[in-house]
Scaffold this motif. Structure first.
Motif, PDB file in Angstrom:
ATOM      1  N   SER A  41       0.991  -1.260  -0.049  1.00  0.00           N
ATOM      2  CA  SER A  41       0.148   0.164  -0.009  1.00  0.00           C
ATOM      3  C   SER A  41       0.943   1.193   0.055  1.00  0.00           C
ATOM      4  O   SER A  41       0.326   2.466  -0.283  1.00  0.00           O
ATOM      5  CB  SER A  41      -0.888  -0.002   1.201  1.00  0.00           C
ATOM      6  N   LYS A  42       2.297   1.134   0.155  1.00  0.00           N
ATOM      7  CA  LYS A  42       2.954   2.207   0.326  1.00  0.00           C
ATOM      8  C   LYS A  42       3.655   2.643  -1.235  1.00  0.00           C
ATOM      9  O   LYS A  42       4.511   3.207  -1.594  1.00  0.00           O
ATOM     10  CB  LYS A  42       4.208   2.167   1.148  1.00  0.00           C
ATOM     11  N   ASN A  43       3.156   1.559  -2.131  1.00  0.00           N
ATOM     12  CA  ASN A  43       3.663   1.756  -3.516  1.00  0.00           C
ATOM     13  C   ASN A  43       5.005   1.113  -3.723  1.00  0.00           C
ATOM     14  O   ASN A  43       5.780   1.697  -4.497  1.00  0.00           O
ATOM     15  CB  ASN A  43       3.298   2.967  -4.053  1.00  0.00           C
ATOM     16  N   GLN A  44       5.218   0.159  -3.025  1.00  0.00           N
ATOM     17  CA  GLN A  44       6.632  -0.231  -3.011  1.00  0.00           C
ATOM     18  C   GLN A  44       6.528  -1.792  -3.499  1.00  0.00           C
ATOM     19  O   GLN A  44       5.575  -2.618  -3.245  1.00  0.00           O
ATOM     20  CB  GLN A  44       7.503  -0.403  -1.759  1.00  0.00           C
ATOM     21  N   MET A  45       7.681  -2.312  -3.889  1.00  0.00           N
ATOM     22  CA  MET A  45       7.480  -3.862  -4.522  1.00  0.00           C
ATOM     23  C   MET A  45       8.491  -4.768  -3.603  1.00  0.00           C
ATOM     24  O   MET A  45       9.586  -4.476  -3.326  1.00  0.00           O
ATOM     25  CB  MET A  45       7.847  -4.211  -5.936  1.00  0.00           C
TER      26      MET A  45
END
Length: 166
Positions: A41-45
Motif C-alpha cells: 500500500s506504500k507503492n513499494q515492491m
C-alpha cells in the motif's frame, strides 16, 4: 529434487513432452515460468536476494520460477511465493500483468497487491537470503548498479515502469 517442465511450441501449445530442468531444449521448444510482483500500500515492491550459491547469486529479483509439469502458471506463482517467502496467497489475489516471451521460455508476470509484515515472511534460506520493500527509484538504482538480476531489470523496464509512481 529434480524439477520437470512441460515443453511447448513457439505458440505456447503443449507438444506432449517433458524435460528435466537443466537439460537442453530442442529447436523451437519452450518452457513456461512465472514471476510475481508484490506491491504494498506504500507503492513499494517486494524484492528478494538470491542465495550466493545460485546462478546470479547475491543479486536481487522478484519471486518466481519454473512451472512444474501439470501446473498452471497461477498454481506455480502461488507455490513459488509459499516456498520462497512462506506466504500463502489465494489464486484470486494474482492478476496477470503481462506475458514475456524470450529465447526458450514464456514468462507470465503476475501482480499481487498486498501488505506483509516482517513476521509473516519466512524465507527459504536455500533460495533466498534477504528481502525488502523497494520504491521505483530504489529498483531503478539496483538495476543501474547491476545489483538486480539483469533479466529481471529488463522485464521491469518493459512492463513495470508504470506500475509504481515515484
Amino acid at each position: 529434487m529434480n524439477e520437470y517442465w512441460d515443453v511447448y511450441d513457439k505458440n505456447r501449445n503443449p507438444i506432449g513432452k517433458t524435460i528435466k530442468r537443466g537439460d537442453p531444449f530442442g529447436e523451437n521448444e519452450f518452457y513456461v515460468c512465472c514471476e510475481v510482483w508484490i506491491v504494498n500500500s506504500k507503492n513499494q515492491m517486494l524484492v528478494t536476494q538470491r542465495h550466493p550459491d545460485k546462478k546470479a547469486g547475491g543479486q536481487w529479483e522478484f519471486t518466481g520460477g519454473g512451472v512444474l509439469t501439470g501446473e498452471t502458471t497461477l498454481v506455480a506463482a502461488a507455490r513459488e511465493v509459499k516456498e520462497k517467502l512462506g506466504i500463502c496467497l489465494n489464486e484470486s489475489e494474482f492478476e496477470l500483468h503481462d506475458v514475456y516471451k524470450h529465447k526458450n521460455y514464456f514468462m507470465d508476470i503476475y501482480v499481487v497487491k498486498k501488505d506483509f509484515s516482517e513476521e509473516e515472511i519466512i524465507l527459504d534460506k536455500n533460495e533466498v537470503v534477504d528481502w525488502k520493500w523497494m520504491s521505483q527509484k530504489e529498483i531503478e538504482h539496483f538495476i543501474e548498479t547491476e545489483k538486480m538480476v539483469r533479466s529481471v531489470g529488463i522485464r521491469y523496464k518493459m512492463f513495470g515502469m508504470n506500475l509504481l509512481s515515484n
